[in-house]
Design a protein around this motif. Structure first.
Motif, PDB file in Angstrom:
ATOM      1  N   HIS A  54       0.811  -1.230   0.000  1.00 43.78           N
ATOM      2  CA  HIS A  54       0.000   0.000   0.000  1.00 43.78           C
ATOM      3  C   HIS A  54       0.841   1.275   0.000  1.00 43.78           C
ATOM      4  O   HIS A  54       0.287   2.378   0.083  1.00 43.78           O
ATOM      5  CB  HIS A  54      -0.929   0.015   1.215  1.00 43.78           C
ATOM      6  CG  HIS A  54      -1.957  -1.077   1.194  1.00 43.78           C
ATOM      7  ND1 HIS A  54      -2.833  -1.252   0.147  1.00 43.78           N
ATOM      8  CD2 HIS A  54      -2.245  -2.063   2.090  1.00 43.78           C
ATOM      9  CE1 HIS A  54      -3.612  -2.290   0.402  1.00 43.78           C
ATOM     10  NE2 HIS A  54      -3.268  -2.809   1.566  1.00 43.78           N
ATOM     11  N   ARG A  87     -11.914 -14.052   5.629  1.00 48.87           N
ATOM     12  CA  ARG A  87     -12.380 -12.755   5.133  1.00 48.87           C
ATOM     13  C   ARG A  87     -13.911 -12.656   5.238  1.00 48.87           C
ATOM     14  O   ARG A  87     -14.459 -11.588   5.497  1.00 48.87           O
ATOM     15  CB  ARG A  87     -11.854 -12.490   3.724  1.00 48.87           C
ATOM     16  CG  ARG A  87     -10.322 -12.283   3.753  1.00 48.87           C
ATOM     17  CD  ARG A  87      -9.775 -11.629   2.518  1.00 48.87           C
ATOM     18  NE  ARG A  87     -10.190 -10.255   2.359  1.00 48.87           N
ATOM     19  CZ  ARG A  87      -9.458  -9.192   2.707  1.00 48.87           C
ATOM     20  NH1 ARG A  87      -8.262  -9.337   3.242  1.00 48.87           N
ATOM     21  NH2 ARG A  87      -9.917  -7.993   2.503  1.00 48.87           N
ATOM     22  N   ASP A 120      -5.090 -11.912   2.049  1.00 51.46           N
ATOM     23  CA  ASP A 120      -6.011 -11.803   0.908  1.00 51.46           C
ATOM     24  C   ASP A 120      -5.841 -12.887  -0.150  1.00 51.46           C
ATOM     25  O   ASP A 120      -6.574 -12.897  -1.138  1.00 51.46           O
ATOM     26  CB  ASP A 120      -5.921 -10.407   0.278  1.00 51.46           C
ATOM     27  CG  ASP A 120      -4.552 -10.113  -0.328  1.00 51.46           C
ATOM     28  OD1 ASP A 120      -3.691 -11.025  -0.351  1.00 51.46           O
ATOM     29  OD2 ASP A 120      -4.355  -8.978  -0.777  1.00 51.46           O
TER      30      ASP A 120
HETATM   31 MG    MG Z   1      -5.555  -6.446   2.562  1.00 54.17          MG
END
Ligand code: MG
Ligand code: DAT
Length: 139
Positions: A54, A87, A120
């Motif tokens: 990120h 998730r 993820d």
């Molecule tokens: Mg993530």
């Protein structure tokens, strides 16, 4: 379904609110096996490296600031279909968008401070477990 590993982190807001036990109970009730668990205070370098994907995003500096604001608890988890199932258990990144009954919907204040991390992809699950745990810490 193949057995997978995924990394959870109980983020500093979870620890500050004293919700560790409740969140871990939900994780266990959902069928995840705890392979490893620790409480640490991340340095800026470690938090920055963990979230390197990120880097450059507008929220990156705030994310690193938040993740270093107090102790957090990395937890290595194992289960069939662990990544997707975890998730689903935690819900969308922004608690406003998270499904009813999910951990983020129940406990998170906002998109930045959202109680828990989840890997993820199965590949990132293995990489992220290895980021925080050595083989001898995974039992
Ligand atoms: Mg993530
Ligand atoms: P997730 O944690 O659901 O995988 P992500 O990987 O997109 O979400 O982002 C990592 C974390 O960064 C997220 O849990 C909270 C923070 N974040 C992401 N997008 C944000 C935004 N638009 N504003 C503030 N924080 C954000």
């Amino acid at each position: 379904m193949p057995t997978e590993r995924t990394l959870a982190i109980l983020k500093p807001d979870c620890v500050r609110k004293g919700l560790q036990g409740e969140v871990i109970a939900r994780i266990q009730k959902a069928g995840f096996k705890v392979l490893g668990m620790k409480q640490i205070r991340l340095s800026k370098e470690t938090a920055g490296a963990f979230y390197a994907v990120h880097k450059g995003r507008p929220f990156y500096d705030g994310l690193v600031e938040f993740m270093t604001s107090g102790p957090c608890m990395p937890i290595a988890l194992e289960k069939a279909n662990a990544v997707a199932d975890f998730r689903t258990l935690i819900g969308a990144t922004d608690p406003k968008d998270a499904a009813p009954g999910t951990i983020r919907k129940l406990y998170a204040d906002n998109k930045g401070e959202n109680i828990v991390h989840g890997s993820d992809s199965p590949e990132n699950g293995r990489i992220e477990v290895g980021f925080f745990f050595s083989d001898s810490e995974l039992t």
